[in-house]
Motif scaffolding. Structure first.
Motif, mmCIF file in Angstrom:
data_model
loop_
_atom_site.group_PDB
_atom_site.id
_atom_site.type_symbol
_atom_site.label_atom_id
_atom_site.label_comp_id
_atom_site.label_asym_id
_atom_site.label_seq_id
_atom_site.Cartn_x
_atom_site.Cartn_y
_atom_site.Cartn_z
ATOM 1 N N THR A 240 19.473 87.738 29.979
ATOM 2 C CA THR A 240 18.319 87.786 29.086
ATOM 3 C C THR A 240 17.313 88.782 29.668
ATOM 4 O OG1 THR A 240 17.038 86.055 30.214
ATOM 5 C CG2 THR A 240 18.703 85.339 28.603
ATOM 6 N N ASN B 183 14.699 88.109 31.163
ATOM 7 C CA ASN B 183 14.054 87.600 32.382
ATOM 8 C C ASN B 183 15.011 87.053 33.426
ATOM 9 O OD1 ASN B 183 11.344 87.998 31.319
ATOM 10 N ND2 ASN B 183 11.763 86.251 29.975
ATOM 11 N N ASN B 184 16.205 86.672 33.025
ATOM 12 C CA ASN B 184 17.086 85.974 33.957
ATOM 13 C C ASN B 184 18.552 86.283 33.683
ATOM 14 O OD1 ASN B 184 15.294 84.170 35.621
ATOM 15 N ND2 ASN B 184 14.667 83.489 33.586
ATOM 16 N N ASP C 173 14.679 82.222 25.456
ATOM 17 C CA ASP C 173 14.985 83.639 25.683
ATOM 18 C C ASP C 173 16.108 84.092 24.759
ATOM 19 O OD1 ASP C 173 13.130 83.855 27.608
ATOM 20 O OD2 ASP C 173 14.491 84.118 29.299
#
Length: 312
Positions: A43, A45-46, A22
């Protein structure tokens, strides 16, 4: 306070490449802890917490991660599980930097209060009853200061006079009795103040910073935690201590011998953290501006002893 090591975005990206592909959208330094620099990394996504060790060597950090691994196997509900690198390592090393990457846990450090103390007491008791395999885990005295080390340090020429005199004055012959008593042992946290926890909706969701953890006596772990969690206006509050113990004993009833020495353990807990500060700040160079900060803990121990005697 947690941003001692100043990382650039490129340095963080190089460390992050050891874990995931990422791309980093943003990062910020977090003012958490003394022994680490901490960064929140976001990021697409996380969200992650990157820790860079300032105070411990790589093997000591790895020892801490081994303890967290054992707690994961034992289903302890409040520890955060470290993320392994792509090569399967618990601790990363990049250039002169080493540390750990954790998933980011949303929550806030609580303020002291009855419900906070109850929850932290319960969480510590659940740690003490885990069935983790302690074989091969570090003894607590490698990083923290149990009663035997406190007593030995008080005899050294480098020991500050106020430390020695107050230790002798507050505990007298109780210290020798404490030292010759066999207490239950297991994995202990070693530094469970309320600011080493995260809460959500008034309930504890995470116990942080197992840096002082190891295999040691439960009673001192309890004393340390009470000394830094049951505070009101900078002093240990007996009503808050009662709330803490209700939470603790809802999970692990105290053996009679631990009840007998509990107040001594609270005092020793304060001296243990005071010695930690002396070693890091007065004798060491972690933060020389805090060289005399140990005195605050000695004063707290003195006031606690007076409060207990007044209420007997």
């Amino acid at each position: 306070m947690g941003d001692y090591t100043k990382l650039t975005i490129s340095e963080i990206a190089e460390i992050f490449e050891l874990y995931v592909t990422d791309s980093i959208e943003s990062f910020r330094a977090l003012s958490l802890g003394i022994s680490n620099s901490n960064y929140e990394i976001i990021t697409a996504n996380n969200k992650y917490l990157l820790k860079v060790s300032n105070d411990k060597n790589k093997e000591q950090v790895l020892d801490e991660m081994r303890i967290l691994e054992e707690l994961r196997k034992s289903d302890y509900p409040y520890s955060i599980i470290p993320i392994k690198t792509l090569s399967g390592e618990l601790v990363y090393e990049k250039g002169s930097y080493y540390g750990v990457l954790f998933p980011f846990v949303d929550g806030i450090p609580p303020g002291p209060g009855d419900s906070t103390c109850f929850e932290i007491g319960m969480a510590l008791a659940k740690l003490h009853i885990t069935k983790a395999n302690t074989e091969g885990l570090r003894p607590s005295e490698e990083l923290s200061y149990p009663a035997s080390i406190i007593a030995e340090y008080s005899k050294q020429s480098t020991c500050p006079d106020d430390f020695k005199e107050l230790l002798d004055g507050l505990l007298q012959d109780r210290l020798q009795k404490y030292l010759t008593t066999n207490f239950d042992k297991g994995i202990i946290h070693g530094d469970l103040y309320y600011d080493n926890t995260l809460f959500h909706n008034d309930h504890i969701v995470a116990v942080l910073d197992f840096e002082q953890s190891g295999v040691g006596e439960f009673i001192l772990d309890l004393g340390i935690s009470i000394s830094g969690s049951c505070l009101e206006k900078g002093r240990i509050s007996l009503p808050l201590m009662e709330s803490y113990l209700r939470g603790y004993e809802s999970v692990r009833p105290l053996p009679l011998i631990e009840k007998e020495f509990l107040n001594d353990a609270v005092i020793l807990g304060l001296f243990s953290i005071a010695l930690w500060r002396i070693k890091r700040f007065k004798e060491g160079t972690l933060n020389p501006l805090m060289a005399d900060s140990y005195k605050q803990l000695l004063y707290r121990a003195e006031i606690f002893k007076q409060t207990v005697e007044t209420n007997d």
